[in-house]
Design an enzyme around this catalytic site. Structure first.
Site, mmCIF file in Angstrom:
data_model
loop_
_atom_site.group_PDB
_atom_site.id
_atom_site.type_symbol
_atom_site.label_atom_id
_atom_site.label_comp_id
_atom_site.label_asym_id
_atom_site.label_seq_id
_atom_site.Cartn_x
_atom_site.Cartn_y
_atom_site.Cartn_z
ATOM 1 N N GLU A 134 -1.870 -2.411 -9.591
ATOM 2 C CA GLU A 134 -0.654 -1.599 -9.586
ATOM 3 C C GLU A 134 -0.449 -0.877 -10.905
ATOM 4 O O GLU A 134 0.659 -0.435 -11.216
ATOM 5 C CB GLU A 134 0.564 -2.474 -9.271
ATOM 6 C CG GLU A 134 0.896 -3.532 -10.295
ATOM 7 C CD GLU A 134 0.182 -4.858 -10.062
ATOM 8 O OE1 GLU A 134 0.702 -5.878 -10.527
ATOM 9 O OE2 GLU A 134 -0.891 -4.868 -9.413
ATOM 10 N N ASP A 191 0.833 -1.208 0.000
ATOM 11 C CA ASP A 191 0.000 0.000 0.000
ATOM 12 C C ASP A 191 0.872 1.264 0.000
ATOM 13 O O ASP A 191 0.567 2.248 -0.684
ATOM 14 C CB ASP A 191 -0.920 0.012 1.216
ATOM 15 C CG ASP A 191 -2.049 -1.008 1.107
ATOM 16 O OD1 ASP A 191 -2.241 -1.560 0.012
ATOM 17 O OD2 ASP A 191 -2.721 -1.246 2.127
#
Length: 304
Positions: free
Chosen positions: A220, A194
């Protein structure tokens, strides 16, 4: 509450100012309608306004109409002060856009009660406005990174494609992907993953121009939109981001780790009538080649 008073009579003006200050309000004092209008056009204008009906420059009802025409958000609450007490005059003032009225001469307690009701309404409007802004932000932004979410960034892309065609300006669209992101999660944990995503968002936005756009496309992957950029311009912008990650590792509570990005870019030229799907497809194909040929690099693709 910040309250604007517009009253040309000095005695009444002083009476209003002293009482409202005593009740804890911050007062902006105006001696005529023109001065009040100037104050109301400022960015931090009060949202509660007390206007005299008869004033030099712009009178109270006219000023009411001008305020309503501005359609300011949050709402501006208006109280008219008037010596006129006939039903016709009251209706005229309300139709001009005022929310309430006080007939002169007025009792301090009546003034206090009406101001208290007005501040309650203004505060409710402010709370509603802030809640609406928060809701709109949540609907269009990714909760983890604060970037545009997938739906919103695709809408930005559609707008920029239309503008590019209309203004005959090039547009560079880039798909970016964090290399070996699964390894970050596996080795350092999902909290570190994160952090990597948030850091990517911060570095991307800080490395771009104010009018460029970046959104989290999914997982991502990130979509970068560079208006007015040909290949040389787009390559320079993306290279700044790529090299920043290559040179500076990401620091987290779980450890320090290296993060690199791969980029697939496509330039939409001024003659193109490209659709969103074809642009995304071309950028995605270039990103795949960047991954296949070593990662941590930029590859370009042509529109088919």
């Amino acid at each position: 509450m910040r309250i604007l008073i517009a009253e040309d009579d000095p005695i009444t003006r002083k009476f209003l100012e002293s009482h409202l200050k005593r009740w804890g309000h911050d007062i902006v004092v105006c001696e005529d309608g023109n001065q009040a209008w100037s104050e109301l056009n400022k960015g931090d204008a009060p949202k509660l306004v007390v206007l005299d009906w008869m004033m030099p420059g712009i009178d109270g009802p006219t000023l009411c109409k001008k305020i309503r025409a501005m359609e300011t958000k949050p709402y501006t609450y208006i109280i008219l002060l008037t010596a006129k007490s006939s039903q016709h005059d009251i209706v005229e003032g309300l139709e001009a856009g005022s929310d309430d009225y006080i007939t002169k001469p007025f009792d301090p307690q009546e003034l206090r009660v009406r101001i208290r009701a007005a501040t309650r309404i203004v505060q409710l409007q402010q709370d509603l406005f802030e809640a609406l802004k928060a809701s709109e932000f949540q609907a269009t932004h990714d909760s983890l990174t604060g970037l545009w979410n997938r739906h919103a960034i695709l809408e930005v892309l559609q707008r920029e494609l239309s503008r590019s065609q209309r203004e005959s300006r090039p547009l560079t669209v880039v798909m970016a992907d964090i290399d070996h992101f699964k390894n970050i999660n596996d080795v350092y944990g999902h909290l570190a993953g994160d952090v990597a995503l948030r850091e990517t968002a911060i570095r991307m936005t800080s490395g771009l121009r104010q009018y460029d756009s970046v959104g989290r496309y999914g997982g991502e992957e990130f979509l970068i939109i560079l208006p007015g950029c040909d290949q040389a311009c787009g390559c320079a912008s993306v290279e700044r981001i790529r090299s920043d990650f290559e040179l500076h590792p990401v620091v987290t509570a779980e450890g320090i780790f290296e993060v690199t990005l791969s980029f697939g870019a496509v330039v939409v030229d001024t003659a193109s009538q490209a659709a969103v799907d074809s642009v995304i497809g071309a950028a995605d194909e270039a990103l795949y080649r960047a991954k296949e040929t070593g990662r941590n690099r930029i590859e370009y693709s042509s529109l088919i």
